[in-house]
Design a protein around this motif. Structure first.
Motif, PDB file in Angstrom:
ATOM      1  N   ALA A 195       0.852  -1.281   0.201  1.00 18.85           N
ATOM      2  CA  ALA A 195       0.043  -0.182   0.061  1.00 18.85           C
ATOM      3  C   ALA A 195       0.973   1.363  -0.089  1.00 18.85           C
ATOM      4  O   ALA A 195       0.649   2.399  -0.772  1.00 18.85           O
ATOM      5  N   ALA A 196       1.923   1.172   0.762  1.00 15.59           N
ATOM      6  CA  ALA A 196       2.744   2.405   0.793  1.00 15.59           C
ATOM      7  C   ALA A 196       3.545   2.698  -0.299  1.00 15.59           C
ATOM      8  O   ALA A 196       3.509   3.656  -0.988  1.00 15.59           O
ATOM      9  N   PHE A 244       2.496   1.732  -3.468  1.00 15.88           N
ATOM     10  CA  PHE A 244       1.421   2.071  -4.493  1.00 15.88           C
ATOM     11  C   PHE A 244       1.224   3.471  -4.036  1.00 15.88           C
ATOM     12  O   PHE A 244       1.059   4.342  -5.124  1.00 15.88           O
ATOM     13  N   THR A 245       0.961   3.965  -2.994  1.00 14.71           N
ATOM     14  CA  THR A 245       0.701   5.472  -2.771  1.00 14.71           C
ATOM     15  C   THR A 245       1.750   6.526  -3.327  1.00 14.71           C
ATOM     16  O   THR A 245       1.555   7.340  -3.830  1.00 14.71           O
ATOM     17  N   ILE A 246       2.971   5.931  -2.761  1.00 16.63           N
ATOM     18  CA  ILE A 246       4.270   6.571  -3.368  1.00 16.63           C
ATOM     19  C   ILE A 246       4.364   6.702  -4.951  1.00 16.63           C
ATOM     20  O   ILE A 246       4.785   7.784  -5.445  1.00 16.63           O
ATOM     21  N   MET A 285       2.083   6.394  -6.984  1.00 19.70           N
ATOM     22  CA  MET A 285       0.941   7.259  -7.715  1.00 19.70           C
ATOM     23  C   MET A 285       1.109   8.816  -7.427  1.00 19.70           C
ATOM     24  O   MET A 285       0.818   9.327  -8.362  1.00 19.70           O
ATOM     25  N   LEU A 286       1.568   9.143  -6.243  1.00 20.10           N
ATOM     26  CA  LEU A 286       1.889  10.449  -5.926  1.00 20.10           C
ATOM     27  C   LEU A 286       2.929  10.909  -6.821  1.00 20.10           C
ATOM     28  O   LEU A 286       3.011  12.001  -7.651  1.00 20.10           O
ATOM     29  N   TYR A 312       3.868   9.650  -9.479  1.00 20.32           N
ATOM     30  CA  TYR A 312       3.580   9.618 -11.078  1.00 20.32           C
ATOM     31  C   TYR A 312       2.826  11.081 -11.277  1.00 20.32           C
ATOM     32  O   TYR A 312       2.934  11.791 -12.369  1.00 20.32           O
TER      33      TYR A 312
END
Length: 280
Positions: A24-25, A27-29, A31-32, A34
């Motif tokens: 999850a971490a 994926f969040t990083i 997306m941010l 990107y």
């Protein structure tokens, strides 16, 4: 044997949870990262001196008036919301009786207001400030609207910061003969400053990125304001209008870069101030 199996199950469960948290971490990083890279790649090549002209025209699409309007909006709105939110939180945590039902109701309402969509605040500002109070489309109508919008955030974060201050600080101050007011403002409040600034940072980001509430209250005039009674657009509204027209998409991405940098600079400065106060 059973103990060994239980340990293995616990270890397997912990490992699965750890993998999920890490995934999850990441994926969040990702997306941010990107989003940031995409905005910078699309926006930086379109930055030009014309975008920072003093006056807006349909040719230069200058964002300088919107930058000034944004800074005015953030400064005055925080000047209204922060004192009210901080003093309200002080009353709820330090002066209100424990278990007071009114305090519970205020907390519940503040949490509820935090989750209300900004378009609702915009409609309220349109009906009350613009129409009923005859403020017309103006910066002051937008300022009052966003001040009400971020007030619950400031209130709740300040309250949590004050509750996090150890009780021993208060008892030590009382033991030395200090009164309630002196203890709150000389001992408790300085200790909670980092947490309070966190709420201010969140409020700043929300004000800077707000569009729906300001379109209905502050308007979309791309000019330097003569006063707080003048209509004006912020950077977020400026970006929205440019992208909506479909003719100035490149300038909209350039505006997004400036808005991103502005919020980042404000957050970094606030974090440094909070860190410095915490060390002191």
């Amino acid at each position: 044997m059973e103990t060994t199996l239980k340990k293995k199950k616990v270890y397997a469960g912990s490992l699965i949870l750890k993998i999920l948290v890490v995934a999850a971490a990441v994926f969040t990083i990702a997306m941010l990262g990107y989003l940031i890279v995409y905005i910078l790649v699309r926006g930086i090549p379109n930055l030009s001196p014309e975008l920072f002209s003093l006056h807006y025209t349909s040719d230069n699409c200058s964002m300088l008036p919107s930058i000034i309007n944004t800074l005015i909006m953030i400064g005055v709105a925080l000047l209204i919301a922060v004192p009210v939110g901080v003093f309200s939180a002080i009353y709820l945590t330090e002066y209100a009786k424990k278990g007071n039902k009114l305090v519970l109701v205020i907390r519940m309402m503040a949490e509820t207001l935090t989750g209300i969509p900004s378009i609702v605040y915009g409609l309220f500002g349109l009906l009350f400030f613009v129409t009923t109070c005859h403020m017309s489309y103006s910066l002051i109508a937008g300022i009052l609207t966003v001040a009400i919008m971020v007030l619950p955030t400031v209130l709740r974060t300040t309250e949590e910061a004050l509750l996090a201050v150890p009780v021993s600080y208060r008892e030590g101050s009382f033991g030395l003969g200090a009164g309630k007011l002196r203890t709150v403002f000389r001992i408790v409040l300085p200790s909670a400053i980092p947490g309070i600034l966190s709420g201010v940072i969140l409020a700043t980001g929300r004000i800077a990125g707000e569009t729906a509430a300001l379109i209905y209250t502050a308007g979309t005039v791309a000019e330097l304001p003569n006063s707080l009674l003048s209509s004006g657009r912020t950077l977020a509204v400026h970006m929205y209008v440019l992208s909506q027209e479909g003719l100035h998409t490149e300038q909209a991405f350039a505006t997004a870069v400036v808005l991103l940098v502005m919020v980042l600079v404000i957050n970094v400065l606030s974090a440094k101030i909070a860190g410095k106060m915490k060390r002191e």
